[in-house]
Design an enzyme around this catalytic site. Sequence first.
Site, PDB file in Angstrom:
ATOM      1  N   ASP A   1       0.845  -1.204   0.000  1.00  0.00           N
ATOM      2  CA  ASP A   1       0.000   0.000   0.000  1.00  0.00           C
ATOM      3  C   ASP A   1       0.881   1.255   0.000  1.00  0.00           C
ATOM      4  O   ASP A   1       0.375   2.377  -0.042  1.00  0.00           O
ATOM      5  CB  ASP A   1      -1.017  -0.001   1.145  1.00  0.00           C
ATOM      6  N   SER A   2       2.219   1.053  -0.008  1.00  0.00           N
ATOM      7  CA  SER A   2       3.136   2.165  -0.269  1.00  0.00           C
ATOM      8  C   SER A   2       2.841   2.777  -1.632  1.00  0.00           C
ATOM      9  O   SER A   2       3.260   3.897  -1.929  1.00  0.00           O
ATOM     10  CB  SER A   2       4.595   1.695  -0.207  1.00  0.00           C
TER      11      SER A   2
ATOM     12  N   ASP B   1      -0.906  -6.306  -0.079  1.00  0.00           N
ATOM     13  CA  ASP B   1      -1.193  -5.607   1.169  1.00  0.00           C
ATOM     14  C   ASP B   1      -2.693  -5.424   1.305  1.00  0.00           C
ATOM     15  O   ASP B   1      -3.375  -5.092   0.328  1.00  0.00           O
ATOM     16  CB  ASP B   1      -0.562  -4.200   1.111  1.00  0.00           C
TER      17      ASP B   1
ATOM     18  N   LYS C   1      -1.049  -9.329   3.284  1.00  0.00           N
ATOM     19  CA  LYS C   1      -0.279  -8.806   4.435  1.00  0.00           C
ATOM     20  C   LYS C   1      -1.181  -7.885   5.243  1.00  0.00           C
ATOM     21  O   LYS C   1      -1.889  -7.054   4.679  1.00  0.00           O
ATOM     22  CB  LYS C   1       0.970  -8.059   3.968  1.00  0.00           C
TER      23      LYS C   1
ATOM     24  N   GLU D   1      -1.200  -5.408   8.946  1.00  0.00           N
ATOM     25  CA  GLU D   1      -0.327  -4.756   9.939  1.00  0.00           C
ATOM     26  C   GLU D   1      -0.865  -4.977  11.351  1.00  0.00           C
ATOM     27  O   GLU D   1      -2.068  -4.932  11.581  1.00  0.00           O
ATOM     28  CB  GLU D   1      -0.238  -3.254   9.640  1.00  0.00           C
TER      29      GLU D   1
ATOM     30  N   GLU E   1       9.621  -3.673  10.512  1.00  0.00           N
ATOM     31  CA  GLU E   1      10.022  -2.381   9.946  1.00  0.00           C
ATOM     32  C   GLU E   1      10.611  -1.449  10.999  1.00  0.00           C
ATOM     33  O   GLU E   1      10.026  -1.229  12.065  1.00  0.00           O
ATOM     34  CB  GLU E   1       8.799  -1.709   9.277  1.00  0.00           C
TER      35      GLU E   1
HETATM   36  O1  KIV Z   1       3.561  -1.090   1.632  1.00  0.00           O
HETATM   37  C1  KIV Z   1       4.745  -1.457   1.590  1.00  0.00           C
HETATM   38  O2  KIV Z   1       5.468  -1.247   0.611  1.00  0.00           O
HETATM   39  C2  KIV Z   1       5.275  -2.163   2.748  1.00  0.00           C
HETATM   40  C3  KIV Z   1       6.758  -2.353   2.808  1.00  0.00           C
HETATM   41  C4  KIV Z   1       7.360  -1.132   3.373  1.00  0.00           C
HETATM   42  C5  KIV Z   1       7.125  -3.548   3.594  1.00  0.00           C
HETATM   43  O3  KIV Z   1       4.552  -2.526   3.612  1.00  0.00           O
END
Ligand code: KIV
Length: 281
Positions: free
Chosen positions: A60-61, A99, A129, A131, A199
């Site tokens: 989600d970056s 994510d 993924k 969090e 992280e």
């Molecule tokens: O969203 C993302 O790119 C991430 C990485 C920083 C691990 O969660």
Amino acid sequence: MPQAPDSAPSSVPAAKRKVTTLRLTEMKRAGDKIAALTAYDFLTARLLDEAGVDVILVGDSAAMVFAGHDTTLPMKMDEMLYHVRVVTKAVKRALVVADMPFMTYHKGIDEALGNAGRLMQDGLAEAVKVEGAGDNILPIVRRLVEAGIPVMGHIGLRPQNILNYGTYKTRGTSQDEAEQIIAEAQALADAGAFSVVVEKVPAGLAERLTRAVPIPTIGIGAGAGCDGQILVTPDMLGLNTQFHPRFVRHYAHLAKEMTGAFSRYCEDVKAGSFPSRAESY
Ligand code: KIV
């Protein structure tokens, strides 16, 4: 299309074999480091896969490095699904993890199952993924895993929690927080997560945590002691000149390279030297 996990004959070298969650566990046991990077588009995903990256995270970056937001919070489910679809279309070998965007798994197990299911069925992701590892997240992890959805955790600095932190500073620097982060990693492993992103924590803590849990740890800003490493691809390519924390190594300087190419193109067009006769029909 990705190969079925067990379709590769054993004569196929590991570097060419489809990466699965099981393979990542084997890599941890064997001490083979896991190389992970992010992707949001087809061409980059294909290059990462061809280069031998083991895990491709559709992070989600994207909200920040693709869409230009200040945080990851504005990423919507449909936007994530779009990125996941184009990435999985390109990838043959790497494990593709999607994510789960902010607020797509916090409102309850049914909502989390529905959204993770879309990422797997419509996006063809091979894992998701999430969090955190609090009392609200662990039952969700358990339920997703029970439903057949592999889950990667994410602890230490959690970007979806940035408005509570108010800062991107290193997490786990106090004894209490360090112990809590180790407990979170253990709880995620107990809940069935196959791996965990760690992280921005001190290297010593990440190393301790990596020894403590049976699942592979993938570090970002967490030192060399993790089982693998991940970086945000546009960051490691040097695409963003305004963002260079010390944990990002620049493997290229694409901002400079691209700006140079764009300038030369403008000059050529304005001078009438592009296109040439050979570039015309
Ligand atoms: O969203 C993302 O790119 C991430 C990485 C920083 C691990 O969660």
